[in-house]
Design an enzyme around this catalytic site. Structure first.
Site, mmCIF file in Angstrom:
data_model
loop_
_atom_site.group_PDB
_atom_site.id
_atom_site.type_symbol
_atom_site.label_atom_id
_atom_site.label_comp_id
_atom_site.label_asym_id
_atom_site.label_seq_id
_atom_site.Cartn_x
_atom_site.Cartn_y
_atom_site.Cartn_z
ATOM 1 N N ASN A 154 30.025 47.012 46.993
ATOM 2 C CA ASN A 154 29.534 48.033 46.062
ATOM 3 C C ASN A 154 28.054 47.753 45.801
ATOM 4 O O ASN A 154 27.714 46.821 45.085
ATOM 5 C CB ASN A 154 30.344 47.933 44.753
ATOM 6 C CG ASN A 154 29.822 48.846 43.665
ATOM 7 O OD1 ASN A 154 28.999 49.719 43.917
ATOM 8 N ND2 ASN A 154 30.314 48.648 42.449
ATOM 9 N N LYS A 172 26.090 49.562 44.134
ATOM 10 C CA LYS A 172 25.671 50.130 42.840
ATOM 11 C C LYS A 172 24.365 50.921 43.021
ATOM 12 O O LYS A 172 24.158 51.516 44.080
ATOM 13 C CB LYS A 172 25.530 49.030 41.789
ATOM 14 C CG LYS A 172 26.759 48.129 41.738
ATOM 15 C CD LYS A 172 26.773 47.248 40.542
ATOM 16 C CE LYS A 172 27.941 46.263 40.655
ATOM 17 N NZ LYS A 172 28.170 45.513 39.456
ATOM 18 N N HIS A 224 35.348 52.353 38.027
ATOM 19 C CA HIS A 224 34.608 51.093 37.861
ATOM 20 C C HIS A 224 34.294 50.899 36.375
ATOM 21 O O HIS A 224 33.983 51.863 35.667
ATOM 22 C CB HIS A 224 33.325 51.128 38.688
ATOM 23 C CG HIS A 224 32.688 49.778 38.809
ATOM 24 N ND1 HIS A 224 31.966 49.209 37.785
ATOM 25 C CD2 HIS A 224 32.696 48.864 39.806
ATOM 26 C CE1 HIS A 224 31.546 48.015 38.149
ATOM 27 N NE2 HIS A 224 31.976 47.774 39.379
ATOM 28 N N GLU A 269 31.763 49.891 34.923
ATOM 29 C CA GLU A 269 30.438 50.369 34.506
ATOM 30 C C GLU A 269 30.485 51.857 34.191
ATOM 31 O O GLU A 269 29.770 52.338 33.304
ATOM 32 C CB GLU A 269 29.400 50.033 35.592
ATOM 33 C CG GLU A 269 29.092 48.545 35.590
ATOM 34 C CD GLU A 269 28.552 48.005 36.898
ATOM 35 O OE1 GLU A 269 28.164 48.795 37.782
ATOM 36 O OE2 GLU A 269 28.524 46.762 37.031
ATOM 37 N N GLU A 307 39.172 43.837 38.570
ATOM 38 C CA GLU A 307 37.817 43.397 38.265
ATOM 39 C C GLU A 307 37.686 43.066 36.782
ATOM 40 O O GLU A 307 37.394 43.971 35.966
ATOM 41 C CB GLU A 307 36.817 44.496 38.618
ATOM 42 C CG GLU A 307 36.779 44.841 40.081
ATOM 43 C CD GLU A 307 35.390 45.289 40.510
ATOM 44 O OE1 GLU A 307 34.860 44.693 41.449
ATOM 45 O OE2 GLU A 307 34.834 46.199 39.887
ATOM 46 N N GLY A 309 29.074 40.429 37.778
ATOM 47 C CA GLY A 309 27.643 40.146 37.713
ATOM 48 C C GLY A 309 27.267 38.989 36.809
ATOM 49 O O GLY A 309 26.092 38.832 36.464
ATOM 50 N N SER A 346 31.949 38.560 40.738
ATOM 51 C CA SER A 346 31.212 37.351 41.129
ATOM 52 C C SER A 346 31.806 36.633 42.336
ATOM 53 O O SER A 346 31.780 35.402 42.402
ATOM 54 C CB SER A 346 31.089 36.394 39.938
ATOM 55 O OG SER A 346 30.305 36.983 38.917
HETATM 56 C C1 PEP Z 1 31.367 44.983 40.992
HETATM 57 O O1 PEP Z 1 30.554 45.493 40.241
HETATM 58 O O2 PEP Z 1 32.261 45.691 41.480
HETATM 59 C C2 PEP Z 1 31.264 43.557 41.270
HETATM 60 C C3 PEP Z 1 32.335 42.955 41.668
HETATM 61 O O3 PEP Z 1 30.042 42.963 41.067
HETATM 62 P P1 PEP Z 1 29.642 41.422 41.335
HETATM 63 O O4 PEP Z 1 30.277 41.007 42.652
HETATM 64 O O5 PEP Z 1 28.156 41.414 41.409
HETATM 65 O O6 PEP Z 1 30.193 40.631 40.208
#
Ligand code: PEP
Length: 249
Positions: free
Chosen positions: A9, A11, A93, A95, A163, A169, A209
Site C-alpha cells: 500500500n 498510500k 483501511h 486511515e 491491521e 507506521g 510495520s
Molecule cells: C498500512 O498502512 O496498511 C501499513 C501496514 O503500513 P506500515 O507497513 O507502514 O505500518
C-alpha cells in the site's frame, strides 16, 4: 490452502518516477513467488498495470466509491479501477475509517461495488491501542468483520487484512502470539459464516510495520497467509526480502 499474498500500500506516496520500483521488484521476485499486488495512488494505476503486467505483479487501488458513476467530485468508481487493468482494491483501511469517518456500512457497500466490478477486495480491520489495552480486541475485530464484509464472500473476491491501528507506521508490532490469536479468531469467524470450504480458503494478511527483519517471524503463524505492507513496500529493496520470506514460509 489459501493463496499466499504480499500486498503493498503506497498510500499517498509516489509519482511516475516511482514506477521504476515496480520494475525493480519484478526483477527481484523469487521463483516461485507468492502473489504480489502493488496499490499505488490512483493516478498511477494505468501505467503501473502496464509495467506490472509482464512481471507477475498485479495492481490494486486504495479505495473506491460505492456507486458506479455520478456527481461525486474527486471520487473514483470500482469500474474505473477495473478499467485501468487493476484487479484489487483496499477497503476499510483505518486511515479512511478515521480521517473520512467511514463506517462498517460504508465499507460493506464499497466491497459490494468492488465485487460487482470484478475486483478483489482487501478488507482491512484492526483495533486501536485503547481497544487493545481495554482487552476489546476480539470484540472490535468480530464487529468489523461482521459489519464490513457482505454475504457471499469467496476466496477469489476477498482478502482480509488484520491491521492493528497502533502498529501502522509506528514500528510497533504485536507479539506472534497476539497475531496468532487474532488470525485464528478471524479464520473461525469466516468458517462459521461462509462454511469450512470457503472460510478456510480466504487469505488472511497481517499488516502493521512489517519489515524485512520481522517478516520471517510473522509468516510462521499458521493463519497468516501474507502481509499488507505500507512503508516497506515503497522500495523494491525493502519489499523484495519480505516477499522472499513469504515464499519460504
Ligand atoms: C498500512 O498502512 O496498511 C501499513 C501496514 O503500513 P506500515 O507497513 O507502514 O505500518
Amino acid at each position: 490452502m489459501p493463496l499466499k499474498i504480499a500486498a503493498g500500500n503506497w498510500k499517498m506516496n509516489g509519482t511516475a518516477a516511482s514506477l521504476g520500483e515496480i520494475s525493480a521488484l519484478g526483477a527481484a521476485l523469487p521463483d516461485p513467488a507468492p502473489a504480489v499486488v502493488i496499490c499505488p495512488p490512483a493516478p498511477l494505476l494505468f501505467r503501473a498495470h502496464e509495467i506490472a503486467g509482464p512481471l507477475r505483479i498485479t495492481i490494486g487501488a486504495q479505495d473506491c466509491h460505492n456507486d458506479t458513476e455520478g456527481a461525486y467530485t474527486g471520487d473514483i468508481s470500482a469500474e474505473m479501477i477495473a478499467d485501468t487493468g487493476a484487479t484489487h482494491v483496499i477497503l476499510g483501511h483505518s486511515e479512511r475509517r478515521e480521517a473520512y469517518a467511514e463506517t462498517n456500512d460504508d465499507v460493506r457497500d464499497k466491497i459490494r461495488a468492488a465485487w460487482n466490478a470484478g475486483l478483489t477486495a482487501i478488507l482491512c480491520i484492526g483495533e486501536s491501542g485503547e481497544d487493545r489495552a481495554a482487552n476489546n480486541t476480539l470484540d472490535i475485530i468480530g464487529g468489523q468483520l461482521a459489519g464490513s464484509l457482505p454475504n457471499g464472500a469467496t476466496a477469489a473476491s476477498t482478502l482480509v487484512a488484520y491491521e492493528p491501528i497502533w502498529a501502522i507506521g509506528t514500528g510497533k508490532v504485536p507479539t506472534l502470539e497476539e497475531i496468532i490469536e487474532v488470525h485464528d479468531f478471524i479464520r473461525d469467524r469466516l468458517t462459521q459464516r461462509f462454511g469450512v470450504e470457503t472460510g478456510s480458503e480466504i487469505s488472511l494478511l497481517y499488516g502493521g510495520s512489517v519489515k524485512p527483519d520481522n517478516a520471517e517471524t510473522i509468516f510462521r503463524a499458521e493463519n497468516v497467509d501474507g502481509a499488507l505492507v505500507g512503508g516497506a513496500s515503497l522500495r523494491a529493496t525493502d519489499f523484495a526480502p519480505i516477499i522472499a520470506a513469504l515464499a519460504r514460509s
